[in-house]
Design a protein around this motif. Structure first.
Motif, short mmCIF file in Angstrom:
data_model
loop_
_atom_site.label_atom_id
_atom_site.label_comp_id
_atom_site.label_asym_id
_atom_site.label_seq_id
_atom_site.Cartn_x
_atom_site.Cartn_y
_atom_site.Cartn_z
N HIS A 62 0.89 -1.06 -0.22
CA HIS A 62 -0.14 -0.07 0.06
C HIS A 62 0.85 1.41 -0.17
O HIS A 62 0.61 2.31 -0.43
N PHE A 87 -5.35 -2.56 -5.95
CA PHE A 87 -4.43 -2.77 -4.93
C PHE A 87 -3.02 -2.31 -5.19
O PHE A 87 -2.11 -1.72 -4.37
N HIS A 123 -8.43 -6.93 -1.43
CA HIS A 123 -7.68 -7.88 -0.79
C HIS A 123 -8.41 -9.27 -1.13
O HIS A 123 -8.66 -10.14 -0.38
N HIS A 189 -5.44 -3.22 9.66
CA HIS A 189 -6.31 -2.69 8.56
C HIS A 189 -7.08 -3.79 7.96
O HIS A 189 -7.12 -4.88 8.29
N ALA A 191 -8.20 -5.99 5.90
CA ALA A 191 -7.58 -6.85 4.81
C ALA A 191 -8.54 -8.12 4.75
O ALA A 191 -7.90 -8.90 3.68
N TRP A 209 -9.21 0.02 4.02
CA TRP A 209 -8.48 -0.99 3.11
C TRP A 209 -7.23 -0.58 2.85
O TRP A 209 -6.42 -1.61 2.42
N ASP A 264 -1.26 -8.86 3.70
CA ASP A 264 -0.99 -8.43 2.29
C ASP A 264 0.29 -8.83 1.86
O ASP A 264 0.71 -8.54 0.92
#
Ligand SMILES: [Zn+2]
Length: 293
Positions: A62, A87, A123, A189, A191, A209, A264
């Motif tokens: 991110h 993303f 995600h 976060h 996800a 997100w 992530d």
């Protein structure tokens, strides 16, 4: 005569060394945006691919800022794999800047996105069934580049998809038996929306997100309040996110801090979570244990 043989042997040795290098060079050079796509590409491509990830294990895609070495890599690539669903928007900018003219595959093409209003949750890999789609998309792109290896790529991707299908069944059986009041957890976060949607859980996350957004004091206060009044079973850390925020929420909300979830990014090589399937099995074990208490 003897001298001639020695020369011939030397020539042969050089020739065979040359063919080894040529064989290595024939691997399809693939540039992917982040660690999870690197693993899926290796699963599907095996020895046919050499994969480089721009954002590696335990790193946060991110907040990625493009680096000259990553931009330089594009010129050596046969294929670029982006995730899509918002993303890794920086991939599009890098493709433009580098004028990469080869094929670009969007791994998530065909996935049904999870939406809140007009916004799309990126995600999608947190539902293994979506990763089956990634594997199919990547396999199709590799077959287009290496039609001679169609059968091998197809066999590898089908085997991998069968593993993902078994993984999905494991999630269903482990999380499906949780009582209704054991289905709520906190991460920093947001996800895990696809996982929650697929297996009937509820995630509370102070950050949205993206990890780029800062949680407001008000959001944090609301969550701490929720912890006190609702049945929240566990608060989890994430591998690529600062732990201070969730630490505070767990402390002030009076909830025990659970262990780490991989959101992530994969873990560094050598950990059981250094593959997508490994990371999902790890997450399932942590969720199953913390939520069943
Ligand atoms: Zn994220």
């Amino acid at each position: 005569m003897r001298r001639g043989l020695v020369v011939l042997a030397l020539v042969l040795a050089q020739w065979s060394a040359g063919t080894v290098h040529a064989a290595e060079a024939r691997a399809v050079q693939v540039l992917v945006s982040f660690s999870i796509l690197a693993d899926v590409t290796r699963e599907v491509g095996g020895d046919l691919v050499a994969v480089r990830a721009i954002v590696g294990p335990d790193r946060d895609a991110h907040v990625y800022q493009s680096r000259p070495s990553d931009l330089a890599a594009f010129s050596r690539m046969d294929l670029v794999v982006t995730h899509g669903l918002g993303f890794d928007p920086w991939m599009g900018r890098m493709i433009e800047v580098t004028q990469f003219a080869g094929p670009v595959v969007v791994a998530s093409a065909g996935v049904v996105p999870l939406r809140v209003g007009n916004a799309v949750d990126p995600h999608a890999w947190q539902d293994p069934r979506n990763v089956m789609m990634y594997a199919r998309n990547i396999a199709a792109a590799l077959i287009a580049l290496r039609p001679d290896a169609t059968q091998a790529i197809h066999a590898r991707s089908e085997r991998y998809i069968a593993t993902l299908s078994a993984l999905h069944a494991q999630f269903e059986s482990t999380l499906g038996s949780l009582p209704a009041e054991h289905r709520r957890f906190v991460t920093s976060h947001d996800a895990f929306g696809y996982l929650a949607h697929a297996y009937g859980l509820e995630v509370i996350a102070p950050q949205g997100w993206s990890t780029q957004s800062q949680a407001s004091a008000r959001t944090v206060a609301i969550i701490i309040d929720q912890l006190r009044t609702h049945q929240v079973r566990a608060v989890f850390l994430e591998n690529m996110v600062d732990r201070r925020l969730v630490d505070r929420i767990a402390r002030e909300g009076g909830v025990v801090m659970g262990s780490r979830l991989y959101s992530d990014a994969l873990a560094a090589s050598g950990s059981p979570a250094d593959t997508y399937v490994g990371m999902m099995r790890h997450n399932l074990a942590q969720l199953g244990e913390a939520l069943s208490k």
